[in-house]
Design a protein around this motif. Structure first.
Motif, mmCIF file in Angstrom:
data_model
loop_
_atom_site.group_PDB
_atom_site.id
_atom_site.type_symbol
_atom_site.label_atom_id
_atom_site.label_comp_id
_atom_site.label_asym_id
_atom_site.label_seq_id
_atom_site.Cartn_x
_atom_site.Cartn_y
_atom_site.Cartn_z
ATOM 1 N N GLN A 1 0.817 -1.223 0.000
ATOM 2 C CA GLN A 1 0.000 0.000 0.000
ATOM 3 C C GLN A 1 0.852 1.275 0.000
ATOM 4 O O GLN A 1 0.317 2.385 -0.116
ATOM 5 N N ALA A 2 2.173 1.114 0.164
ATOM 6 C CA ALA A 2 3.027 2.301 0.350
ATOM 7 C C ALA A 2 2.943 3.295 -0.815
ATOM 8 O O ALA A 2 2.806 4.504 -0.579
ATOM 9 N N PRO A 3 3.020 2.838 -2.074
ATOM 10 C CA PRO A 3 2.983 3.831 -3.163
ATOM 11 C C PRO A 3 1.713 4.699 -3.124
ATOM 12 O O PRO A 3 1.789 5.922 -3.220
ATOM 13 N N GLN A 4 0.546 4.046 -2.959
ATOM 14 C CA GLN A 4 -0.687 4.815 -2.964
ATOM 15 C C GLN A 4 -0.749 5.755 -1.760
ATOM 16 O O GLN A 4 -1.208 6.901 -1.867
ATOM 17 N N ALA A 5 -0.275 5.282 -0.625
ATOM 18 C CA ALA A 5 -0.273 6.119 0.576
ATOM 19 C C ALA A 5 0.660 7.323 0.395
ATOM 20 O O ALA A 5 0.357 8.436 0.845
ATOM 21 N N PHE A 6 1.769 7.102 -0.285
ATOM 22 C CA PHE A 6 2.715 8.196 -0.517
ATOM 23 C C PHE A 6 2.127 9.232 -1.475
ATOM 24 O O PHE A 6 2.244 10.449 -1.259
ATOM 25 N N ILE A 7 1.461 8.746 -2.527
ATOM 26 C CA ILE A 7 0.811 9.656 -3.479
ATOM 27 C C ILE A 7 -0.258 10.480 -2.739
ATOM 28 O O ILE A 7 -0.391 11.685 -2.948
ATOM 29 N N GLY A 8 -0.990 9.816 -1.839
ATOM 30 C CA GLY A 8 -2.003 10.526 -1.050
ATOM 31 C C GLY A 8 -1.391 11.549 -0.111
ATOM 32 O O GLY A 8 -1.947 12.637 0.099
ATOM 33 N N LEU A 9 -0.234 11.222 0.443
ATOM 34 C CA LEU A 9 0.459 12.152 1.348
ATOM 35 C C LEU A 9 0.810 13.450 0.615
ATOM 36 O O LEU A 9 0.619 14.553 1.130
ATOM 37 N N LEU A 10 1.313 13.309 -0.614
ATOM 38 C CA LEU A 10 1.683 14.508 -1.381
ATOM 39 C C LEU A 10 0.447 15.339 -1.722
ATOM 40 O O LEU A 10 0.547 16.546 -1.926
ATOM 41 N N ALA A 11 -0.716 14.693 -1.773
ATOM 42 C CA ALA A 11 -1.957 15.404 -2.081
ATOM 43 C C ALA A 11 -2.662 15.877 -0.808
ATOM 44 O O ALA A 11 -3.748 16.441 -0.873
ATOM 45 N N GLY A 12 -2.059 15.634 0.352
ATOM 46 C CA GLY A 12 -2.667 16.073 1.615
ATOM 47 C C GLY A 12 -3.854 15.217 2.041
ATOM 48 O O GLY A 12 -4.694 15.648 2.825
ATOM 49 N N GLU A 13 -3.927 13.984 1.543
ATOM 50 C CA GLU A 13 -5.082 13.138 1.892
ATOM 51 C C GLU A 13 -4.905 12.405 3.220
ATOM 52 O O GLU A 13 -5.852 11.836 3.743
ATOM 53 N N ASN A 14 -3.695 12.393 3.722
ATOM 54 C CA ASN A 14 -3.451 11.732 5.018
ATOM 55 C C ASN A 14 -4.012 12.579 6.149
ATOM 56 O O ASN A 14 -4.248 13.772 6.000
ATOM 57 N N PHE A 15 -4.191 11.932 7.297
ATOM 58 C CA PHE A 15 -4.636 12.646 8.493
ATOM 59 C C PHE A 15 -3.719 12.184 9.621
ATOM 60 O O PHE A 15 -3.990 11.200 10.286
ATOM 61 N N GLY A 16 -2.628 12.901 9.783
ATOM 62 C CA GLY A 16 -1.616 12.519 10.766
ATOM 63 C C GLY A 16 -0.391 11.935 10.079
ATOM 64 O O GLY A 16 -0.308 11.896 8.846
ATOM 65 N N LYS A 17 0.529 11.474 10.882
ATOM 66 C CA LYS A 17 1.791 10.937 10.386
ATOM 67 C C LYS A 17 1.563 9.613 9.661
ATOM 68 O O LYS A 17 1.046 8.665 10.257
ATOM 69 N N VAL A 18 1.989 9.521 8.420
ATOM 70 C CA VAL A 18 1.776 8.297 7.650
ATOM 71 C C VAL A 18 2.860 7.273 7.983
ATOM 72 O O VAL A 18 4.049 7.523 7.792
ATOM 73 N N VAL A 19 2.409 6.134 8.494
ATOM 74 C CA VAL A 19 3.314 5.036 8.834
ATOM 75 C C VAL A 19 2.727 3.757 8.225
ATOM 76 O O VAL A 19 1.538 3.484 8.375
ATOM 77 N N VAL A 20 3.555 3.029 7.514
ATOM 78 C CA VAL A 20 3.110 1.762 6.929
ATOM 79 C C VAL A 20 3.486 0.635 7.895
ATOM 80 O O VAL A 20 4.658 0.500 8.271
ATOM 81 N N ARG A 21 2.464 -0.141 8.278
ATOM 82 C CA ARG A 21 2.731 -1.299 9.132
ATOM 83 C C ARG A 21 3.079 -2.464 8.220
ATOM 84 O O ARG A 21 2.208 -2.998 7.521
ATOM 85 N N VAL A 22 4.348 -2.828 8.208
ATOM 86 C CA VAL A 22 4.829 -3.828 7.250
ATOM 87 C C VAL A 22 4.713 -5.237 7.838
ATOM 88 O O VAL A 22 4.394 -6.188 7.136
ATOM 89 N N ALA A 23 4.967 -5.357 9.122
ATOM 90 C CA ALA A 23 4.866 -6.665 9.784
ATOM 91 C C ALA A 23 4.539 -6.422 11.257
ATOM 92 O O ALA A 23 4.812 -5.352 11.799
ATOM 93 N N ASP A 24 3.946 -7.425 11.891
ATOM 94 C CA ASP A 24 3.532 -7.243 13.282
ATOM 95 C C ASP A 24 4.666 -7.439 14.277
ATOM 96 O O ASP A 24 4.638 -6.914 15.382
ATOM 97 N N ARG A 25 5.607 -8.281 13.912
ATOM 98 C CA ARG A 25 6.649 -8.576 14.887
ATOM 99 C C ARG A 25 7.928 -8.972 14.154
ATOM 100 O O ARG A 25 7.892 -9.348 12.991
#
Lengths: 344, 344
Positions: free
Chosen positions: A320-344
């Motif tokens: 999901q990182a590419p789409q989330a990054f594109i959204g970040l540049l467009a101001g679509e995020n709400f807060g600090k964008v962090v990608v959860r890649v693995a649980d542990r």
């Protein structure tokens, strides 16, 4: 570890974007997980930070850091767990902050890898309020902005990773704090939860007028992390002796050419002169060696006491990182964008 | 005193200029010489300083100082002699620095009047190297520019009142100094007499290219006193961490509107960010109380030792002031413009 896990998914730069990045500028690859050589550690990415500066690394125009090469893994700060270690300083299971990039696994010789200890309550905070964005806010506001109690501090992207921290520190220093954010929901959060005095919606057609009304005594510190129309609205409100730390210009990152005229550079120069403005750019990487420890100590205290809060915009899954990054540049995020890649 | 001398000629603002000032924007008046009241002195103007900032005072757009009113005497620094005194601190014959304006005689209550003493060898230097322009050069370069030995300092208007002093101080500090001036004669003077390393003619069609060649290691300090095309040529040459003290923008003073596009403001902001530039405006009037004495002491020493030289462009006669001022804005002067109003 099951067999299916022993694949390293990594997102590489597929093409240099022209203007706004698209999904096609990234490519997901699957490779074998590398084995650590002598004095190396293998790190499993748990959280990946997405930040506006990464747009600059996708371009090959000269900047303060070399670009990501085509077909190379996208750069990025990560919170990771040591999966295998041939390095005396690291044990399997250690939680660390590193520059793992957009991938499941990374090798490291330990250089620049910081142990987070076992007691850290929110490991992902090492990517936000206790990491690069928080340090950017802290250093830029306090060292360049030099806010004094009673002064007016204006910060854009006020609900974002850097802006939210800038405003909360300015409140701790006794300033009147005016935020700028996109949309009513973010503005409400900035005032109600973060405690800014007021927040203006930058999409409001009367944005510039409302900003002026919100700053009846003018602006003493403008923390610049967006540029564009927000800066144009700030310019006439600056007070004599105002300070402008410049840490980012997200409004311009996708520009392929200079905007049309008139040329406002002479206007800016004239305001800098007649109002004795200090405008100073900074790249936070320059200041880790001398200033990070002090920041980390003070900010950890503020976070523990609930004086500084951070909102994370958690995205699940590396893919999901590419789409989330594109959204970040467009101001679509709400807060600090962090990608959860693995649980542990 | 003969009867014909007891007339005060004064040059008043006849009209607010639109763009380049013309002779019609000024008016020469003749009035009676006023008599000093209690606690006042009557001052006879010997030398009148002409400086670019005066263009700003002719306009009524908001700035750091109030405009000259229509029909009021043009403002200006003067070296004067006390002609009559009802003030305990001043004796007839005393030589003083004051803000007498463009006229033969001025009344003063002593506020802001500085005695020059009887030993001063070149009274007019109080208007140039030992006065406001010299102080501007000294403060801006040393306090904001912070030049280090071996760094490259670029200064425009290099043969002028401020630029010539900036460059000579930078040489004293061990810098490589690149001047910019108008025409071959001034450039030769800047190198041969003032001791700059090189000087580029800003009228040369290959100006930008020649500036780049003259700064093979980039630019560490750009002392901004002109703006316009010179700044555009400097921008791509700035080094990481460069400092830009901004004391004037003479290229823009006659502008009636912003120049056509593209809009270069985002480019400037981007350079400030990626190269960690500090750009800081200053108005020298702010710093007299705290810094002038130190400047005066050090600069007097340099002048006495021949380490800092100044070239005066002396203009004879108060009635010549408007034309000399118009020439100053067009860069036609060669050195610090001083009007010799009276001999004694």
């Amino acid at each position: 570890m099951s067999k299916t896990e022993v694949i390293n998914r990594r997102i590489v730069l597929n093409a240099r974007p022209v203007g706004v990045p698209t999904a096609e500028d990234f490519r997901l690859e699957r490779t074998a997980v590398p084995a650590p050589a002598d004095s190396q550690v293998l790190l499993r990415t748990l959280y990946l930070s997405l930040d506006p500066y990464m747009r600059g690394r996708m371009s090959d125009r000269p900047s303060y850091a070399p670009p990501v090469e085509l077909d190379a893994v996208m750069v990025g700060g990560t919170v990771s767990r040591v999966e295998a270690s041939n390095h005396a300083d690291f044990q399997v299971g250690d939680l660390v902050l590193n520059e793992g990039g957009w991938q499941d696994y990374a090798l490291s010789d330990g250089n620049g890898v910081m142990k987070l200890g076992s007691k850290i309550s929110h490991p992902s905070y090492a990517l936000s309020v206790l990491g690069m964005p928080g340090f950017t806010a802290y250093y830029g506001l306090l060292t360049i902005g030099k806010p004094k109690a009673g002064e007016t501090v204006v910060v854009a992207s006020a609900s974002g990773a850097v802006g939210s921290v800038v405003g909360q520190i300015a409140k701790l220093k006794g300033c009147r704090v005016v935020g700028i954010a996109s949309g009513e929901e973010k503005c409400r959060y900035v005032v109600d939860t973060l405690g800014f005095d007021v927040c203006i919606d930058r999409r409001d057609p009367a944005f510039a007028e409302k900003l002026a009304v919100a700053c009846p005594g003018g602006i003493d510190v403008y923390f610049e992390n967006v540029g564009g129309a927000v800066f144009d609205a700030v310019l006439p409100l600056l007070n004599n002796g105002a300070r402008i730390p410049v840490c980012g210009l997200i409004a311009n990152y996708n520009d392929t050419a200079l905007p049309p005229g008139p040329n406002r550079l002479p206007l800016l120069a004239s305001v800098i002169l007649t109002k004795r403005i200090t405008m100073q750019g900074f790249i936070i990487l320059d200041h880790y060696a001398t200033e990070f420890a002090g920041f980390f100590r003070e900010m950890s205290g503020w976070v523990a006491e609930g004086k500084v809060q951070i909102r994370e915009d958690l995205v699940d899954g590396l893919e999901q990182a590419p789409q989330a990054f594109i959204g970040l540049l467009a101001g679509e995020n709400f807060g600090k964008v962090v990608v959860r890649v693995a649980d542990r």
